[in-house]
Motif scaffolding. Structure first.
Motif, mmCIF file in Angstrom:
data_model
loop_
_atom_site.group_PDB
_atom_site.id
_atom_site.type_symbol
_atom_site.label_atom_id
_atom_site.label_comp_id
_atom_site.label_asym_id
_atom_site.label_seq_id
_atom_site.Cartn_x
_atom_site.Cartn_y
_atom_site.Cartn_z
ATOM 1 N N MET A 117 -12.964 13.473 -12.019
ATOM 2 C CA MET A 117 -13.103 13.219 -13.476
ATOM 3 C C MET A 117 -12.622 11.727 -14.075
ATOM 4 S SD MET A 117 -11.405 13.600 -16.864
ATOM 5 C CE MET A 117 -9.883 14.062 -16.295
ATOM 6 N N LEU A 118 -11.117 11.739 -13.437
ATOM 7 C CA LEU A 118 -10.390 10.172 -13.879
ATOM 8 C C LEU A 118 -11.492 9.173 -13.563
ATOM 9 C CD1 LEU A 118 -6.968 11.184 -13.032
ATOM 10 C CD2 LEU A 118 -7.798 10.680 -15.270
ATOM 11 N N GLN A 119 -11.918 9.108 -12.198
ATOM 12 C CA GLN A 119 -12.690 7.945 -11.610
ATOM 13 C C GLN A 119 -13.938 7.834 -12.706
ATOM 14 O OE1 GLN A 119 -13.192 9.580 -7.600
ATOM 15 N NE2 GLN A 119 -11.731 7.941 -6.980
ATOM 16 N N LYS A 120 -14.502 8.910 -13.156
ATOM 17 C CA LYS A 120 -15.935 9.062 -13.931
ATOM 18 C C LYS A 120 -15.607 8.438 -15.336
ATOM 19 C CE LYS A 120 -19.556 11.729 -15.594
ATOM 20 N NZ LYS A 120 -20.073 13.327 -15.636
ATOM 21 N N ASN A 121 -14.580 8.708 -15.851
ATOM 22 C CA ASN A 121 -14.165 8.610 -17.279
ATOM 23 C C ASN A 121 -13.367 7.252 -17.600
ATOM 24 O OD1 ASN A 121 -16.006 10.814 -18.311
ATOM 25 N ND2 ASN A 121 -14.499 11.956 -17.323
ATOM 26 N N SER A 122 -12.825 6.641 -16.389
ATOM 27 C CA SER A 122 -11.767 5.780 -16.865
ATOM 28 C C SER A 122 -12.424 4.368 -17.089
ATOM 29 C CB SER A 122 -10.802 5.311 -15.383
ATOM 30 O OG SER A 122 -10.176 4.331 -15.767
ATOM 31 N N VAL A 123 -11.876 3.798 -18.328
ATOM 32 C CA VAL A 123 -12.256 2.546 -18.760
ATOM 33 C C VAL A 123 -11.620 1.553 -18.385
ATOM 34 C CG1 VAL A 123 -12.731 1.150 -20.834
ATOM 35 C CG2 VAL A 123 -13.364 3.737 -20.721
ATOM 36 N N TRP A 124 -10.226 1.695 -18.291
ATOM 37 C CA TRP A 124 -9.043 0.610 -18.015
ATOM 38 C C TRP A 124 -8.728 0.659 -16.496
ATOM 39 C CZ3 TRP A 124 -9.231 -2.628 -21.702
ATOM 40 C CH2 TRP A 124 -9.509 -2.277 -22.907
ATOM 41 N N MET A 125 -9.279 1.561 -15.573
ATOM 42 C CA MET A 125 -8.831 1.570 -14.465
ATOM 43 C C MET A 125 -9.973 1.456 -13.454
ATOM 44 S SD MET A 125 -5.379 4.232 -14.617
ATOM 45 C CE MET A 125 -6.578 5.603 -15.578
ATOM 46 N N PRO A 126 -10.181 0.298 -12.920
ATOM 47 C CA PRO A 126 -11.716 0.549 -12.243
ATOM 48 C C PRO A 126 -11.316 0.976 -10.970
ATOM 49 C CG PRO A 126 -10.614 -1.750 -12.148
ATOM 50 C CD PRO A 126 -9.965 -1.044 -13.189
ATOM 51 N N LYS A 127 -10.420 1.235 -10.080
ATOM 52 C CA LYS A 127 -10.170 1.790 -9.057
ATOM 53 C C LYS A 127 -8.800 2.733 -9.227
ATOM 54 C CE LYS A 127 -11.903 -1.942 -6.131
ATOM 55 N NZ LYS A 127 -11.743 -2.612 -5.044
ATOM 56 N N LEU A 128 -8.847 3.916 -8.819
ATOM 57 C CA LEU A 128 -8.004 4.760 -8.642
ATOM 58 C C LEU A 128 -7.723 5.287 -7.205
ATOM 59 C CD1 LEU A 128 -8.989 7.058 -11.601
ATOM 60 C CD2 LEU A 128 -7.059 5.307 -11.666
ATOM 61 N N SER A 129 -6.451 5.820 -6.931
ATOM 62 C CA SER A 129 -5.988 6.221 -5.437
ATOM 63 C C SER A 129 -4.931 7.380 -5.678
ATOM 64 C CB SER A 129 -5.586 5.291 -4.501
ATOM 65 O OG SER A 129 -5.328 5.947 -3.187
ATOM 66 N N PRO A 130 -5.267 8.559 -5.156
ATOM 67 C CA PRO A 130 -4.465 9.576 -4.855
ATOM 68 C C PRO A 130 -3.186 9.069 -3.954
ATOM 69 C CG PRO A 130 -6.336 10.375 -3.906
ATOM 70 C CD PRO A 130 -6.704 9.033 -4.497
ATOM 71 N N LEU A 131 -2.259 9.572 -3.921
ATOM 72 C CA LEU A 131 -1.235 9.254 -3.032
ATOM 73 C C LEU A 131 -0.338 10.293 -2.622
ATOM 74 C CD1 LEU A 131 0.922 6.062 -2.887
ATOM 75 C CD2 LEU A 131 2.158 8.135 -2.883
ATOM 76 N N VAL A 132 -0.174 10.738 -1.345
ATOM 77 C CA VAL A 132 0.756 11.823 -0.796
ATOM 78 C C VAL A 132 1.581 11.033 0.251
ATOM 79 C CG1 VAL A 132 0.779 14.076 0.522
ATOM 80 C CG2 VAL A 132 -1.092 13.529 -1.031
ATOM 81 N N ALA A 133 2.979 11.296 -0.251
ATOM 82 C CA ALA A 133 3.917 10.514 0.673
ATOM 83 C C ALA A 133 4.742 11.756 1.512
ATOM 84 C CB ALA A 133 4.917 9.967 -0.176
ATOM 85 N N ASN A 134 5.137 11.350 2.754
ATOM 86 C CA ASN A 134 5.937 12.356 3.409
ATOM 87 C C ASN A 134 6.821 11.555 4.262
ATOM 88 O OD1 ASN A 134 6.676 14.919 4.536
ATOM 89 N ND2 ASN A 134 4.971 15.184 5.551
ATOM 90 N N GLY A 135 8.120 11.933 4.378
ATOM 91 C CA GLY A 135 8.980 11.113 5.017
ATOM 92 C C GLY A 135 8.971 11.731 6.610
ATOM 93 N N VAL A 136 9.164 10.584 7.348
ATOM 94 C CA VAL A 136 8.949 11.153 8.854
ATOM 95 C C VAL A 136 10.016 10.250 9.709
ATOM 96 C CG1 VAL A 136 6.603 11.909 8.765
ATOM 97 C CG2 VAL A 136 7.016 9.596 9.522
ATOM 98 N N ARG A 137 10.094 10.691 11.056
ATOM 99 C CA ARG A 137 10.860 9.904 11.875
ATOM 100 C C ARG A 137 9.885 9.311 12.937
ATOM 101 N NH1 ARG A 137 15.571 8.442 11.443
ATOM 102 N NH2 ARG A 137 16.997 8.409 13.273
ATOM 103 N N ALA A 138 9.818 8.082 13.181
ATOM 104 C CA ALA A 138 9.141 7.438 14.221
ATOM 105 C C ALA A 138 9.679 6.944 15.299
ATOM 106 C CB ALA A 138 8.314 6.080 13.656
ATOM 107 N N ILE A 139 9.246 7.181 16.310
ATOM 108 C CA ILE A 139 9.889 6.956 17.710
ATOM 109 C C ILE A 139 9.147 5.946 18.563
ATOM 110 C CG2 ILE A 139 10.747 8.094 19.765
ATOM 111 C CD1 ILE A 139 10.817 11.001 18.361
ATOM 112 N N GLY A 140 9.847 4.986 18.798
ATOM 113 C CA GLY A 140 9.357 3.887 19.418
ATOM 114 C C GLY A 140 10.248 3.086 20.768
#
Length: 82
Positions: A12-35
């Motif tokens: 709905m936001l993508q279809k009706n947005s006038v001032w935001m030509p691009k939108l992205s949802p964002l989900v963030a999760n803290g993790v432990r990287a091992i290298g």
């Protein structure tokens, strides 16, 4: 705090947005990287393919992805400069 947006809200936001030509949802999760140099705390973000353009982020390693990759749940990792 309101409820999280769902796919219907995003469409709905993508279809009706006038001032935001691009939108992205964002989900963030803290993790432990091992290298080779040990463990490091970091964050994994789940975003749409528009995210990189919205924040002008450069992919420094890994693959970019498309909306088709999102729809088919293809596993993709893209490392960007902070």
């Amino acid at each position: 705090m309101g409820r999280p947006i769902d796919e219907k809200d995003l469409l709905m936001l993508q279809k009706n947005s006038v001032w935001m030509p691009k939108l992205s949802p964002l989900v963030a999760n803290g993790v432990r990287a091992i290298g080779p140099q040990g463990n490091k705390s970091t964050t994994i973000y789940g975003v749409s393919s528009d995210y990189f353009d919205i924040l002008n982020r450069e992919i420094v390693s890994g693959d970019g992805f498309t909306e088709e990759d999102v729809k088919t749940a293809r596993k993709v990792v893209s490392l960007v400069k902070p």
